[in-house]
Structures are given as C-alpha cells and as structure tokens.
Design a protein around this motif. Sequence first.
Motif, PDB file in Angstrom:
ATOM      1  N   GLY A  66       0.781  -1.221   0.000  1.00 23.25           N
ATOM      2  CA  GLY A  66       0.000   0.000   0.000  1.00 23.25           C
ATOM      3  C   GLY A  66       0.813   1.271   0.000  1.00 23.25           C
ATOM      4  N   GLY A  67       1.930   1.289  -0.714  1.00 21.91           N
ATOM      5  CA  GLY A  67       2.736   2.498  -0.741  1.00 21.91           C
ATOM      6  C   GLY A  67       3.590   2.686   0.494  1.00 21.91           C
ATOM      7  N   ILE A  68       3.603   1.722   1.402  1.00 20.82           N
ATOM      8  CA  ILE A  68       4.434   1.787   2.594  1.00 20.82           C
ATOM      9  C   ILE A  68       5.757   1.088   2.283  1.00 20.82           C
ATOM     10  CG2 ILE A  68       4.630   1.165   5.021  1.00 20.82           C
ATOM     11  CD1 ILE A  68       1.574   0.970   5.109  1.00 20.82           C
ATOM     12  N   GLY A  69       6.859   1.794   2.409  1.00 23.85           N
ATOM     13  CA  GLY A  69       8.131   1.141   2.121  1.00 23.85           C
ATOM     14  C   GLY A  69       9.287   2.115   2.099  1.00 23.85           C
ATOM     15  N   PRO A  70      10.506   1.590   1.999  1.00 26.65           N
ATOM     16  CA  PRO A  70      11.701   2.427   2.020  1.00 26.65           C
ATOM     17  C   PRO A  70      11.922   3.144   0.705  1.00 26.65           C
ATOM     18  CG  PRO A  70      12.320   0.146   1.692  1.00 26.65           C
ATOM     19  CD  PRO A  70      10.831   0.151   1.915  1.00 26.65           C
ATOM     20  N   GLY A  71      12.577   4.300   0.791  1.00 23.79           N
ATOM     21  CA  GLY A  71      12.998   5.026  -0.391  1.00 23.79           C
ATOM     22  C   GLY A  71      14.455   4.732  -0.704  1.00 23.79           C
ATOM     23  N   PRO A  72      15.069   5.509  -1.588  1.00 21.84           N
ATOM     24  CA  PRO A  72      16.492   5.312  -1.892  1.00 21.84           C
ATOM     25  C   PRO A  72      17.358   5.723  -0.701  1.00 21.84           C
ATOM     26  CG  PRO A  72      15.648   7.253  -3.015  1.00 21.84           C
ATOM     27  CD  PRO A  72      14.458   6.571  -2.416  1.00 21.84           C
ATOM     28  N   LEU A  73      18.545   5.140  -0.629  1.00 23.85           N
ATOM     29  CA  LEU A  73      19.481   5.430   0.452  1.00 23.85           C
ATOM     30  C   LEU A  73      20.578   6.397   0.016  1.00 23.85           C
ATOM     31  CD1 LEU A  73      19.652   1.827   1.902  1.00 23.85           C
ATOM     32  CD2 LEU A  73      19.031   3.865   3.216  1.00 23.85           C
ATOM     33  N   THR A  74      20.326   7.113  -1.059  1.00 25.60           N
ATOM     34  CA  THR A  74      21.353   7.995  -1.606  1.00 25.60           C
ATOM     35  C   THR A  74      21.579   9.244  -0.761  1.00 25.60           C
ATOM     36  OG1 THR A  74      19.625   8.929  -3.027  1.00 25.60           O
ATOM     37  CG2 THR A  74      21.036   7.215  -3.982  1.00 25.60           C
ATOM     38  N   GLY A  75      20.608   9.595   0.095  1.00 22.59           N
ATOM     39  CA  GLY A  75      20.748  10.822   0.873  1.00 22.59           C
ATOM     40  C   GLY A  75      21.288  10.630   2.275  1.00 22.59           C
ATOM     41  N   VAL A  76      21.839   9.463   2.562  1.00 22.89           N
ATOM     42  CA  VAL A  76      22.362   9.194   3.904  1.00 22.89           C
ATOM     43  C   VAL A  76      23.504  10.151   4.235  1.00 22.89           C
ATOM     44  CG1 VAL A  76      23.620   7.508   5.296  1.00 22.89           C
ATOM     45  CG2 VAL A  76      21.684   6.766   3.938  1.00 22.89           C
TER      46      VAL A  76
ATOM     47  N   ALA B 220      33.820   5.017  15.820  1.00 23.12           N
ATOM     48  CA  ALA B 220      32.351   4.938  15.739  1.00 23.12           C
ATOM     49  C   ALA B 220      31.815   5.968  14.751  1.00 23.12           C
ATOM     50  CB  ALA B 220      31.737   5.169  17.120  1.00 23.12           C
ATOM     51  N   TRP B 221      30.712   5.626  14.108  1.00 21.15           N
ATOM     52  CA  TRP B 221      30.065   6.572  13.208  1.00 21.15           C
ATOM     53  C   TRP B 221      28.553   6.378  13.253  1.00 21.15           C
ATOM     54  CZ3 TRP B 221      27.267   3.810   9.730  1.00 21.15           C
ATOM     55  CH2 TRP B 221      27.750   2.561   9.308  1.00 21.15           C
ATOM     56  N   LEU B 222      27.841   7.395  12.722  1.00 21.84           N
ATOM     57  CA  LEU B 222      26.379   7.410  12.732  1.00 21.84           C
ATOM     58  C   LEU B 222      25.890   7.882  11.377  1.00 21.84           C
ATOM     59  CD1 LEU B 222      24.055   7.175  15.024  1.00 21.84           C
ATOM     60  CD2 LEU B 222      24.022   9.662  14.862  1.00 21.84           C
ATOM     61  N   ASP B 223      25.038   7.097  10.726  1.00 20.90           N
ATOM     62  CA  ASP B 223      24.392   7.498   9.477  1.00 20.90           C
ATOM     63  C   ASP B 223      22.948   7.890   9.778  1.00 20.90           C
ATOM     64  OD1 ASP B 223      26.629   7.029   8.011  1.00 20.90           O
ATOM     65  OD2 ASP B 223      25.831   5.334   6.867  1.00 20.90           O
ATOM     66  N   LEU B 224      22.468   8.949   9.117  1.00 17.49           N
ATOM     67  CA  LEU B 224      21.113   9.442   9.352  1.00 17.49           C
ATOM     68  C   LEU B 224      20.444   9.762   8.024  1.00 17.49           C
ATOM     69  CD1 LEU B 224      18.974  10.406  11.461  1.00 17.49           C
ATOM     70  CD2 LEU B 224      20.037  12.675  11.311  1.00 17.49           C
ATOM     71  N   LEU B 225      19.177   9.335   7.901  1.00 20.07           N
ATOM     72  CA  LEU B 225      18.374   9.669   6.729  1.00 20.07           C
ATOM     73  C   LEU B 225      16.936   9.914   7.188  1.00 20.07           C
ATOM     74  CD1 LEU B 225      18.130  10.103   3.722  1.00 20.07           C
ATOM     75  CD2 LEU B 225      17.800   7.637   3.423  1.00 20.07           C
ATOM     76  N   PRO B 226      16.558  11.184   7.372  1.00 20.91           N
ATOM     77  CA  PRO B 226      15.180  11.476   7.806  1.00 20.91           C
ATOM     78  C   PRO B 226      14.152  11.067   6.747  1.00 20.91           C
ATOM     79  CG  PRO B 226      16.645  13.362   8.145  1.00 20.91           C
ATOM     80  CD  PRO B 226      17.389  12.388   7.281  1.00 20.91           C
ATOM     81  N   GLY B 227      13.011  10.574   7.210  1.00 20.97           N
ATOM     82  CA  GLY B 227      11.889  10.272   6.328  1.00 20.97           C
ATOM     83  C   GLY B 227      12.154   9.195   5.296  1.00 20.97           C
ATOM     84  N   TRP B 228      13.027   8.244   5.615  1.00 22.93           N
ATOM     85  CA  TRP B 228      13.378   7.214   4.634  1.00 22.93           C
ATOM     86  C   TRP B 228      12.197   6.320   4.288  1.00 22.93           C
ATOM     87  CZ3 TRP B 228      15.111   1.775   5.806  1.00 22.93           C
ATOM     88  CH2 TRP B 228      15.532   1.111   4.654  1.00 22.93           C
ATOM     89  N   LEU B 229      11.369   6.001   5.260  1.00 23.03           N
ATOM     90  CA  LEU B 229      10.261   5.065   5.059  1.00 23.03           C
ATOM     91  C   LEU B 229       8.982   5.843   4.789  1.00 23.03           C
ATOM     92  CD1 LEU B 229       9.947   1.869   5.358  1.00 23.03           C
ATOM     93  CD2 LEU B 229       8.776   2.421   7.478  1.00 23.03           C
ATOM     94  N   SER B 230       8.424   5.695   3.597  1.00 21.58           N
ATOM     95  CA  SER B 230       7.150   6.346   3.291  1.00 21.58           C
ATOM     96  C   SER B 230       6.005   5.551   3.911  1.00 21.58           C
ATOM     97  CB  SER B 230       6.964   6.450   1.776  1.00 21.58           C
ATOM     98  OG  SER B 230       6.880   5.157   1.197  1.00 21.58           O
ATOM     99  N   GLY B 231       4.900   6.230   4.182  1.00 22.40           N
ATOM    100  CA  GLY B 231       3.766   5.561   4.806  1.00 22.40           C
ATOM    101  C   GLY B 231       4.027   5.147   6.235  1.00 22.40           C
ATOM    102  N   ALA B 232       4.942   5.837   6.913  1.00 16.22           N
ATOM    103  CA  ALA B 232       5.381   5.420   8.244  1.00 16.22           C
ATOM    104  C   ALA B 232       4.255   5.485   9.274  1.00 16.22           C
ATOM    105  CB  ALA B 232       6.551   6.278   8.698  1.00 16.22           C
ATOM    106  N   ASP B 233       3.364   6.463   9.150  1.00 18.05           N
ATOM    107  CA  ASP B 233       2.280   6.561  10.131  1.00 18.05           C
ATOM    108  C   ASP B 233       1.310   5.392   9.999  1.00 18.05           C
ATOM    109  OD1 ASP B 233       3.438   8.861  11.058  1.00 18.05           O
ATOM    110  OD2 ASP B 233       2.053  10.213  10.022  1.00 18.05           O
ATOM    111  N   ALA B 234       1.006   5.004   8.761  1.00 11.77           N
ATOM    112  CA  ALA B 234       0.144   3.842   8.552  1.00 11.77           C
ATOM    113  C   ALA B 234       0.821   2.565   9.045  1.00 11.77           C
ATOM    114  CB  ALA B 234      -0.209   3.712   7.071  1.00 11.77           C
TER     115      ALA B 234
END
Length: 224
Positions: free
Chosen positions: A29-39, A48-62
């Motif tokens: 239903g359109g719920i799923g991950p987007g591309p990881l190119t913006g990490v 140690a390191w930390l990767d962050l990508l805001p809003g990666w998963l669309s339909g997250a509220d559903a």
Amino acid sequence: MAAHLQGSLFDQTDPIDPAGRAGGTDGAGGIGPGPLTGVRRSVLGDGAWLDLLPGWLSGADALFVHLARTVPWRAERRRMYDREVAVPRLLAFYGAADPLPHPALDAARDALSARYAAELGEPFVTAGLCYYRDGRDSVAWHGDRIGRGSREDTMVAIVSVGEPRDLALRPRGGGAPARRVPLGHGDLVVMGGSCQRTWEHAVPKTARGAGPRISVQFRPRGVR
C-alpha cells in the motif's frame, strides 16, 4: 494496543486494513523504504560513526498503526538490585527465520543489507521492536554488546515510526555532552563501526507530551 498518533503532514497514505494493505494492490500500500542515496554520516570518534536519513520510510504513520495493532507485544520484568521492576516499554523480537509483521520491513531489511554489504560483510537478519507508548517509556544507557558486539565492530540500523523521540548518544564512560537525534515518522539511523563498544545510546524519559513511537532495530547474526 494502538495509542493515539498525531500523523505527519508529510507522510500521508490511505488507511490500512487489518491485513496490512493500504490502497493499491501490492500488499504494501505504498508503505516502504525510499532510496538510500541521501544518507549523511557523522564521525563520532574512537572508530564509531552514525548514518542518518530522515523520512526514509514512506507511509510510516500507517505502518505504525499496523504494527501497534498486530504485533504480539509483550511486557517484561527485570531484576534491578533487590527488586523486580517493569521494563518501561513493550517488546517483540523476530529471529532470522521468523516472518516480519509487514512486507515493508522485509523491503527495508533487504535494502539496508544491500547498502551496507561492503562495510558490514553480511546481511541484517533479525528485527527487534520497541513500543514507546508515551514519554514515561524509555530505555537506559547501553550498547548492544550481547554477543559479537562486545568485541567486534558491527552495525545496528533503526527505523522509527510514530511520534519523534530523542535518541541520545554519549561516549562510553561519559566525559562529553550527550548528542540527541530526534527520530520518528520513518527516520533511519545506522550506528556502525565501534559504536556499540565505545559509545552508549538511550531513549530518555520526557515530561513533555510525547506521543507513541515504535522503533525497529535490524541487526546481523549474533548481535543483541
């Protein structure tokens, strides 16, 4: 089991039915991950390191609504000093052979395994879920050092759905101010390198009005 969620205006999908479908015919239903190119990667120090990508998963509220309603959440109690106390969050765990509770999580795990294959050298195989019902739920300072994480560099990838809560990080043993990263509404964070051995992370309690959040932690074999 679902708590009230204030949906994000930037993450709208059709409502899901009890089987996890939301519009369309693909079962996700359109719920799923987007591309990881913006990490974006931040070097924390000590390997140690930390990767962050805001809003990666669309339909997250559903997806939050589906997981809150259908995952077999369990409440745990743990020994602390001379008494037994309730763990301040609900938990679920899916091993390597267990079907995940929504196809979007399979897609996310596969995408993360492909993206980090060169650095990790193996796939993500397990999924641990934590349900933070409100600001009183939390997790104390810790590193994922059960198993290989206590002696080897590894990775933990976390996808958050629901209302944002701060992920706090600090060097193990203190000595520096904690960093705080708000995570929710489909955000992705990956902790890698020596992060589980040389740094600690936590989700602190908050007195502010905090809505419900679910975090999904993908890990490789032998890391908890």
